[in-house]
Scaffold this active site. Structure first.
Site, mmCIF file in Angstrom:
data_model
loop_
_atom_site.group_PDB
_atom_site.id
_atom_site.type_symbol
_atom_site.label_atom_id
_atom_site.label_comp_id
_atom_site.label_asym_id
_atom_site.label_seq_id
_atom_site.Cartn_x
_atom_site.Cartn_y
_atom_site.Cartn_z
ATOM 1 N N HIS A 188 -8.691 -2.965 -6.274
ATOM 2 C CA HIS A 188 -8.566 -3.078 -4.799
ATOM 3 C C HIS A 188 -9.467 -2.051 -4.569
ATOM 4 O O HIS A 188 -10.009 -0.999 -4.721
ATOM 5 C CB HIS A 188 -6.837 -2.333 -3.913
ATOM 6 C CG HIS A 188 -6.977 -2.914 -2.845
ATOM 7 N ND1 HIS A 188 -7.205 -2.462 -1.366
ATOM 8 C CD2 HIS A 188 -6.289 -3.898 -2.144
ATOM 9 C CE1 HIS A 188 -7.273 -2.529 -0.537
ATOM 10 N NE2 HIS A 188 -6.072 -3.563 -1.052
ATOM 11 N N GLU A 210 -11.656 -10.216 -1.564
ATOM 12 C CA GLU A 210 -11.084 -9.024 0.127
ATOM 13 C C GLU A 210 -12.756 -8.397 0.556
ATOM 14 O O GLU A 210 -12.435 -7.374 -0.163
ATOM 15 C CB GLU A 210 -10.091 -8.241 -0.350
ATOM 16 C CG GLU A 210 -8.803 -8.523 -0.975
ATOM 17 C CD GLU A 210 -7.876 -7.785 -0.560
ATOM 18 O OE1 GLU A 210 -6.760 -8.181 -0.306
ATOM 19 O OE2 GLU A 210 -7.509 -6.818 -1.404
ATOM 20 N N LYS A 213 0.329 -1.223 -0.261
ATOM 21 C CA LYS A 213 0.049 0.263 -0.360
ATOM 22 C C LYS A 213 0.766 1.157 0.097
ATOM 23 O O LYS A 213 2.354 1.463 -0.752
ATOM 24 C CB LYS A 213 -1.037 -0.076 1.315
ATOM 25 C CG LYS A 213 -1.640 -1.609 1.450
ATOM 26 C CD LYS A 213 -2.859 -1.233 1.976
ATOM 27 C CE LYS A 213 -3.958 -2.780 2.500
ATOM 28 N NZ LYS A 213 -4.675 -2.360 2.918
ATOM 29 N N GLY A 247 -7.411 -5.060 6.553
ATOM 30 C CA GLY A 247 -6.885 -3.703 8.033
ATOM 31 C C GLY A 247 -7.960 -3.373 9.046
ATOM 32 O O GLY A 247 -7.800 -2.605 9.793
ATOM 33 N N SER A 287 -6.758 -9.049 6.677
ATOM 34 C CA SER A 287 -6.248 -9.507 8.256
ATOM 35 C C SER A 287 -5.036 -11.128 7.930
ATOM 36 O O SER A 287 -5.544 -11.060 9.110
ATOM 37 C CB SER A 287 -7.302 -9.241 9.467
ATOM 38 O OG SER A 287 -7.908 -7.773 9.005
HETATM 39 P P1 PGA Z 1 -4.774 -6.093 5.539
HETATM 40 O O1 PGA Z 1 -4.704 -5.390 3.674
HETATM 41 O O2 PGA Z 1 -4.138 -8.121 5.509
HETATM 42 O O3 PGA Z 1 -3.549 -4.888 5.814
HETATM 43 O O4 PGA Z 1 -6.289 -6.449 6.443
HETATM 44 C C1 PGA Z 1 -5.344 -6.897 2.518
HETATM 45 C C2 PGA Z 1 -5.269 -6.046 1.329
HETATM 46 O O5 PGA Z 1 -5.917 -4.960 1.665
HETATM 47 O O6 PGA Z 1 -4.905 -6.439 0.627
#
Ligand code: PGA
Length: 248
Positions: free
Chosen positions: A97, A164, A11, A170, A210
């Site tokens: 995304h 996702e 990110k 997150g 996550s």
């Molecule tokens: P995360 O993000 O593992 O921090 O939840 C995953 C993503 O957004 O690709």
């Protein structure tokens, strides 16, 4: 059976010093005595692609980006083309995304155009889909996923899909293996209907949201889960590596 793909989505994180340390540590592990049991991919922010590419050379870890424009070149200030990404050594690009869909109002039609541009430049698009908490509560998760896939996938060519759920990104909340199994079976079924069973079997579908060392083995063992798209935990070499080891 195909090796699983563990993709790190950095990110908008990373300055040169920390990011090169992270990439260097991953490369050293990959070149070490214990060969990885999965395919690793890291997707740093654009300004880090060149230095990270250099560090990953001969490590077997692939390089990807987090977005590209649908046009091949021209007057698009602030954007980056798929050919530019390929030029840095990228083999993959994350597209659609949920953070781009919400921060930049990206539509599925735009994601599809970007995916086609990526393929034209020789990149494999990683196309993200997933429902919000409200959509899940309303019992619409599978319809939302289906509509996003129908509108975002290019007609032909290799893709990777990432499921996702937005509410799990997150937040520390992870979908249960049951939720993941249901979504991934649905996606596999749709691909089989649209492109045939062999194409469905050959299309990796990653789970993201996550994923961490503690839950990786359980999630990666679910049917039709071809790997993971990892955000937060991909910023720590040890954690990212441990998620890869959970594929064994
Ligand atoms: P995360 O993000 O593992 O921090 O939840 C995953 C993503 O957004 O690709």
């Amino acid at each position: 059976m195909a090796r699983k793909l563990i993709a790190g989505n950095w990110k908008m994180n990373g300055l040169l010093a920390g990011a090169t340390a992270l990439a260097g540590e991953l490369a050293a592990r990959a070149k070490g005595p214990q060969a990885p049991v999965c395919d690793f991919l890291v997707c740093p922010p654009a300004q880090l692609l060149f230095p990270v590419a250099e560090l990953l050379e001969d490590s077997g870890i692939a390089l990807g980006a987090q977005d590209c424009h649908w046009a091949q070149a021209g007057a698009h200030t602030g954007d980056i083309s798929a050919a530019m990404l390929a030029d840095t050594g990228c083999s993959h690009v994350i597209l659609g995304h949920s953070e781009r869909r919400s921060d930049h109002g990206e539509s599925s039609a735009q994601v599809k155009a970007k995916a086609e541009a990526a393929q034209l430049a020789g990149l494999t698009p990683i196309i993200c889909v997933g429902e919000t908490a409200e959509e899940r509560k309303a019992g619409e998760a599978l319809q939302v996923i289906e509509a996003q896939l129908r509108e975002s996938l290019p007609e032909v060519g290799d893709v990777v899909i990432a499921y996702e759920p937005v509410w799990a990104i997150g937040t520390g909340l992870t979908a249960t293996p049951g939720d993941v199994a249901e979504a991934h079976a649905h996606i596999h079924g749709l691909l089989a209907t649209w492109h045939g069973g062999a194409a469905a079997d050959a299309t990796p579908v990653l789970y993201g949201g996550s994923v961490k060392p503690e839950n990786a083995a359980e999630l990666l063992a679910v049917d039709h889960v071809g790997g993971a798209l990892v955000g937060g935990a991909s910023l720590k070499a040890l954690d990212f590596w441990a998620i890869g080891e959970a594929c064994s």
